[in-house]
Scaffold this active site. Structure first.
Site, PDB file in Angstrom:
ATOM      1  N   SER A  71      42.184  42.965  37.973  1.00 44.79           N
ATOM      2  CA  SER A  71      42.425  41.696  38.658  1.00 44.79           C
ATOM      3  C   SER A  71      42.037  41.851  40.125  1.00 44.79           C
ATOM      4  O   SER A  71      40.880  42.156  40.411  1.00 44.79           O
ATOM      5  CB  SER A  71      43.891  41.272  38.500  1.00 44.79           C
ATOM      6  OG  SER A  71      44.102  39.995  39.081  1.00 44.79           O
ATOM      7  N   THR A  72      42.968  41.709  41.048  1.00 43.79           N
ATOM      8  CA  THR A  72      42.666  41.768  42.477  1.00 43.79           C
ATOM      9  C   THR A  72      41.995  43.087  42.853  1.00 43.79           C
ATOM     10  O   THR A  72      42.524  44.155  42.577  1.00 43.79           O
ATOM     11  CB  THR A  72      43.955  41.617  43.295  1.00 43.79           C
ATOM     12  OG1 THR A  72      44.656  40.462  42.832  1.00 43.79           O
ATOM     13  CG2 THR A  72      43.637  41.475  44.771  1.00 43.79           C
ATOM     14  N   HIS A  93      40.304  39.028  35.834  1.00 47.79           N
ATOM     15  CA  HIS A  93      40.804  37.705  36.205  1.00 47.79           C
ATOM     16  C   HIS A  93      39.812  37.070  37.175  1.00 47.79           C
ATOM     17  O   HIS A  93      39.633  37.565  38.292  1.00 47.79           O
ATOM     18  CB  HIS A  93      42.177  37.816  36.859  1.00 47.79           C
ATOM     19  CG  HIS A  93      43.233  38.369  35.965  1.00 47.79           C
ATOM     20  ND1 HIS A  93      44.402  38.921  36.438  1.00 47.79           N
ATOM     21  CD2 HIS A  93      43.307  38.452  34.612  1.00 47.79           C
ATOM     22  CE1 HIS A  93      45.146  39.319  35.422  1.00 47.79           C
ATOM     23  NE2 HIS A  93      44.495  39.052  34.306  1.00 47.79           N
ATOM     24  N   MET A 119      46.985  42.567  40.842  1.00 47.84           N
ATOM     25  CA  MET A 119      48.322  42.064  41.133  1.00 47.84           C
ATOM     26  C   MET A 119      49.013  41.657  39.837  1.00 47.84           C
ATOM     27  O   MET A 119      48.376  41.151  38.919  1.00 47.84           O
ATOM     28  CB  MET A 119      48.214  40.861  42.073  1.00 47.84           C
ATOM     29  CG  MET A 119      49.547  40.236  42.466  1.00 47.84           C
ATOM     30  SD  MET A 119      49.349  38.982  43.771  1.00 47.84           S
ATOM     31  CE  MET A 119      48.329  37.758  42.926  1.00 47.84           C
ATOM     32  N   ASP A 129      49.808  42.003  34.066  1.00 49.01           N
ATOM     33  CA  ASP A 129      48.965  41.742  32.899  1.00 49.01           C
ATOM     34  C   ASP A 129      48.227  43.015  32.495  1.00 49.01           C
ATOM     35  O   ASP A 129      47.608  43.680  33.336  1.00 49.01           O
ATOM     36  CB  ASP A 129      47.964  40.623  33.207  1.00 49.01           C
ATOM     37  CG  ASP A 129      47.188  40.175  31.980  1.00 49.01           C
ATOM     38  OD1 ASP A 129      47.770  40.185  30.883  1.00 49.01           O
ATOM     39  OD2 ASP A 129      46.007  39.821  32.129  1.00 49.01           O
TER      40      ASP A 129
END
Length: 368
Positions: A182-183, A208, A301, A304
């Site tokens: 993600s991030t 993401h 972050m 997940d």
């Protein structure tokens, strides 16, 4: 104006007065954030950074006098700090935003093209969360009404895919590598893919990312990798030397089709508030491939992917997580570590070698 030094101090840089006003209202509504100033262009922003020393910068991509990318390049070389890009959901906006991530931006928020006031309010919770995340992140130096939208339910992978009772228990010559991020993940994925050779087993990736960004991201990765990289399509066969990236608005699953593995795309509800979700991908890999898979959880972050990695571990897969020191945000991999389902916790620059090492270890077992 508040002088609470415990607050996250934000400087908003955007040529649109409306966007500056909206972002200020959204961020100032949170008790932990204070907008210390706004700037209509990078030249004014530069002076305010010097005088105010903000914790986080939100930066528009397209501005007069100096574009956001040029300013970011200079900023990350001379004074690295957490930066959130404010980008439009267009193909051009996606390319520029991905370039910004390469230069060291932590993450991005999307700027609506129509009905700006209402649309920005719908993103309010996400914007606040990303500013708070950015304040804790490790920046890299460069060498449908007006009300706040309801919080999405935090669904598990059960909302998309059930648990299989018939997971593969024996090693085969067919294997697969599953990666979630993600991030900070666009750059982390880039580093891993650059280090994998052309004959690496098939790789499936959930990052993401908005729908408008996933195809440009796949194209960008294809240009730097020895493997062939594409945005995944439903029913597409997974083969050695190829990488399949989840589209930004659909879950990616892996399914066995006879002797082959294929990609399946699913429009089910968001899982852990994400579609695509790493938990969904990892569960499908656990169910369909089991012991013949390697799972990798990179910077991001939230949580997940952590439970999905636990299921992969329980199915016999080898599991790897990025370490805290090299992560932009140690949320997702950190949660997997807390669950005790990670075989190896490694810095980003050692993950590709660990993936290949896991493949080498399983080969003798396959060949007897």
């Amino acid at each position: 104006m508040s002088t609470n030094t415990n607050k996250i101090r934000v400087l908003i840089v955007d040529d649109s007065a409306l966007i500056r006003q909206m972002l200020t209202a959204i961020l100032d509504s949170d008790p932990d954030i204070e907008v210390v100033a706004t700037a209509p262009d990078p030249y004014i922003a530069r002076e305010k950074i010097k005088s105010l020393n903000p914790d986080v910068l939100t930066l528009d991509v397209e501005m007069p006098r100096m574009d956001g990318i040029t300013f970011l390049r200079n900023l990350m070389r001379l004074r690295p700090m957490p930066v959130l890009m404010v980008s439009s959901l267009t193909e051009q906006g996606a390319d520029v935003t991905l370039e910004a991530m390469e230069l060291g931006a932590i993450d991005f928020v999307t700027k609506p093209r129509i009905d700006v006031q209402h649309a920005m309010q719908a993103y309010a919770e996400e914007i606040v969360a990303k500013v708070k995340m950015a304040a804790k992140a490790r920046p890299r130096a460069y060498s449908d009404d007006g009300s706040r939208s309801a919080v999405k339910p935090r669904l598990s992978a059960d909302a998309v895919i059930g648990r299989s009772r018939h997971r593969p228990q024996f090693r085969t010559t067919d294997s697969l590598i599953a990666i979630g991020a993600s991030t900070g993940g666009t750059e982390a994925i880039k580093e891993v893919l650059q280090a994998l050779p052309a004959d690496t087993p098939g790789v499936v990736i959930t990052q993401h990312i908005p729908a408008a960004f996933s195809a440009p991201f796949a194209k960008r990765m294809d240009g730097i990798s020895a493997m062939s990289v594409c945005e995944a399509e439903d029913g597409q066969q997974i083969v050695r030397g190829h990488v399949y990236i989840a589209p930004g608005d659909r879950h990616l699953l892996v399914e066995r089709d006879g002797a082959r593995f294929v990609c399946r795309l699913n429009e089910g509800p968001p899982v852990n508030r994400h579609r695509p979700s790493v938990d969904v991908l990892f569960r499908s890999v656990a169910d369909q491939i089991g012991i013949n898979a390697v799972g990798v959880l990179l910077t991001g972050m939230g949580n997940d992917g952590a439970h999905g990695m636990q299921e992969m571990k329980q199915a016999g897969a080898h599991t790897i997580a990025q370490d805290e020191a090299s992560s932009v945000v140690w949320g997702m991999p950190g949660e997997a570590v807390k669950l005790g389902c990670v075989d190896r916790v490694l810095p980003l620059n050692r993950i590709a070698a660990a993936v290949l090492g896991a493949e080498e270890k399983r080969s003798p077992a396959v060949n007897g």
